[in-house]
Structures are given as C-alpha cells and as structure tokens.
Design an enzyme around this catalytic site. Sequence first.
Site, PDB file in Angstrom:
ATOM      1  CG  ASP A 135    -106.746 -56.856 -51.130  1.00  0.00           C
ATOM      2  OD1 ASP A 135    -105.547 -56.708 -50.817  1.00  0.00           O
ATOM      3  OD2 ASP A 135    -107.179 -56.642 -52.282  1.00  0.00           O
TER       4      ASP A 135
ATOM      5  CE  LYS B 289    -100.724 -52.530 -54.486  1.00  0.00           C
ATOM      6  NZ  LYS B 289    -100.574 -51.880 -55.743  1.00  0.00           N
TER       7      LYS B 289
ATOM      8  CD1 TRP C  85    -107.499 -51.838 -55.912  1.00  0.00           C
ATOM      9  CD2 TRP C  85    -107.350 -53.764 -57.042  1.00  0.00           C
ATOM     10  NE1 TRP C  85    -106.614 -51.660 -56.946  1.00  0.00           N
ATOM     11  CE2 TRP C  85    -106.498 -52.820 -57.650  1.00  0.00           C
ATOM     12  CE3 TRP C  85    -107.418 -55.046 -57.594  1.00  0.00           C
ATOM     13  CZ2 TRP C  85    -105.721 -53.111 -58.783  1.00  0.00           C
ATOM     14  CZ3 TRP C  85    -106.648 -55.345 -58.719  1.00  0.00           C
ATOM     15  CH2 TRP C  85    -105.825 -54.394 -59.295  1.00  0.00           C
TER      16      TRP C  85
END
Length: 412
Positions: free
Chosen positions: A222, A246, A150
């Site tokens: 992030d 999530k 990511w």
Amino acid sequence: MFAAATTTPNSLLLHRPSPAAAKVAMDSSLRLPARAAGISCAAVATPERGVYNFAAGPATLPLSVLQKAQEELVDYRGSGMSIMEMSHRGKEFDAAIKKAEADLRTLLAVPDTHEILFLQGGATTQFSAVPLNLCASPSDPVDFVVSGSWSDKAFKEAKKFSAASVAWSGKDGKYTSLPPFDAIKQNPEAKFLHICSNETIHGVEFKDYPEPKNKSGILVADMSSNFCSKPVDVSRFGIIYAGAQKNVGPSGVTIAIVRKDLIGNAQPITPVMLDYKTHADNASLYNTPPCFAIYICGLVFEDLLAQGGLAEVEKKNAHKAGILYDAIDGSDGYYICPVEKSVRSLMNVPFTLAKGGDFEKQFIAEAAKEGMVQLKGHRSVGGVRASIYNAMPLAGVEKLVAFMKDFQARNP
Ligand code: PMP
C-alpha cells in the site's frame, strides 16, 4: 559511512537506502543545525494561495496543475465541453487516460510485466481486492507487516478473504519503528507478504523493502501516501496500490500496478468491480471511471516529469523533510518526533510538544493564523502532523520551521 550515523537495528544501511533518504536519516541523527535557522516567520515567502496546506489527504496539489485545470474546465481543449461532461469512451478522454497511464509508466519505470489500473473505492477497497485476487480461497495463508493504523486495517480486512497472519507488529512500540527484515516471521506457504510503505498517521516509512519468502515470491505494498514521491523498483512488487489523494491527484481514483500473471485468478465470489481482470481487460474503462480525477492525475504526472522525474522529486522531498526533522531534533526536546530516525517518513511528519496538549492546540491555532493549515495530528494519535507531499513548496516547510522557532521562543 552511514553505520556511524545510525544506531538502530533496522537502520537504513541494512536496507540499502536511496541516497536522498539516507541523507535525511544521517542529518537528523547527527543533529545538524537546522538549515532554516535564522529565517523569521514573517520573512518567509507568502504562499501564493494565502496558505500552506499541510493536510494528510486530500492534500495540496501543484498550483500550476490547478491553474491548468481551471483554464480547461469549461472548454476542454476546444471541445466546447468540460472533461467532466464528456463520454469516457470519447476521443478526448481516451487520449487523456492513455497519456496519464503512459506518463505514469515513464515516471515509475513500470515494466511491461505490470498492468496499470485506474480504480475506484479508495485504497480501502484494495484491502479486500488484494486477497480476493491473490488467494484461491479464504483458507490461503497470507502475511502482513503491521506497522501502523493503515496496515492494521488492511490486515483486518484481509482476514475476511484469506487466512491472514501478522508476520511482525509495531503495536507494542506504538508504531514508531520497522523491523529488521529477518525479524519478519514469514510463512513460506503465504500467498503474499503485505506492507504499507508509508504509514500516513504514524510517519513510518520503509526505505527499502523486504524480500518475500513465500513460494510465489509476491510482495504487495500500500503506497498511498508515498506513491510517486521517489523512484521505486516496481519489478520487486506483485501489486502496488495507492489512493491518489496525497501525491498525485484528488480523491476518487486509486491506482493499482499489478503484475500481469497475477490477474485472472480471483476467488469465485469476487465482485466484478474488485476483479483486476475486469479492469485489465477493459483498459480501466469497464464502467464509468472517475474521469476528472484521472485527468488531474495526468496533469500531475506531466508536472512530475517536467521536474525531472522522481529522482529529482525525491531530492526535494528529502531536503524538505531534513529541514523539518532537524528543527524538531534541534529544539532541545521542545518538539518530539517519536519515530525511530532510520525510518522517519519524508511525507508525514508527526510530532508532539513536550509542554503538552494545550500547547499543541495553541501551536496549531497560531500556525493557522500564520497561514499554515491542517496541521492537527490524526484524531487517533493527536499531536501535530505536517504532511509535506511532493506539492508542498520548500517555502512552506521553511515557514513552518521558522514558526516553530518563534513559538518556542515565545513559550519557553
Ligand atoms: N492506506 C494509507 C496508507 C492511507 O493513508 C489511506 C488514507 N489516508 C488509506 C490506505 C485509505 O485510503 P482511502 O481513503 O483512499 O480508502
């Protein structure tokens, strides 16, 4: 005390771990016997919805939240309309978004110096929005810690809108570790230092955060896959962003927490929807927001507050993760988690079976038959991945651990 229990240069003790996170690392490195030992798979509580969902995101949501949403779905609080059918400028939605924002501010203790924005386009859109908002031009240098897929994606996207450099990469180590902070080669001229606080695919989690050495002192994270899983000192960050799907809601909304003084300096080419000023000036209502997703996030925030806040939530998460890592480490090498112990994620637990891929397939298929679903590792890395976000009940992890022991006994 933790020094004796950890062996790596980037150990938790270097980075001031939260007590709960430190406990997991310590338990795992000491190879304490799995706390769930002796639980047989069948004896563990049956999940209320028939399955335990270990998906990485969209992921399991609290049953109470889904039930409340179901109760209110057709007739939202006596209005005769669903929240999905209402104007985003009406009084009902206005109250819902304001309450969601206020509750998130309380949960994470977001200081007044920071704006909370409800955005669209996923965390992926923030990969572009961050350099567009923080760099005056594409020639401004910025630093990235690349600790997994990511942050690598964020880095690659940032290169379009800034002169992005890799200040540290975990690629050679197959993204199983994090650097000691002094090994991050920060450029003092960088406009920001970017990290991914939890790599969802590789299961690597920062337990503390590096100090930005750039002149503007800006750290960007992030936090998509560990957002609201534990307390965080928001004041240390210029920007925190997270896709909701999530820990805090369904997909469709992305939350950005942005220091106010960083808003309003976007590059001239910045699309209106990517400029934080657009959303800050309009209380996240510049255009039609993802109303339903924001409403569900609001219910999740209420639930997290009712649990006692993020310190309590972190304790539960540390306990769940501890059980699972202990089971892996106590399996005599049958199950292997490649991640360095001091940086193992409390949220995403990747592991392989020493016996190989066919056994992994069998493991995943048999687990699904037992009601433990979505355990397949990400397509880029394979193996097994158990995502155990806030809403995963302890019983779900206990059942998985019991199944792991059964499976090992049956397939020595
Ligand atoms: N960052 C991380 C850490 C993620 O886990 C994900 C999604 N799995 C993303 C970014 C991308 O998020 P989205 O799909 O919301 O764009």
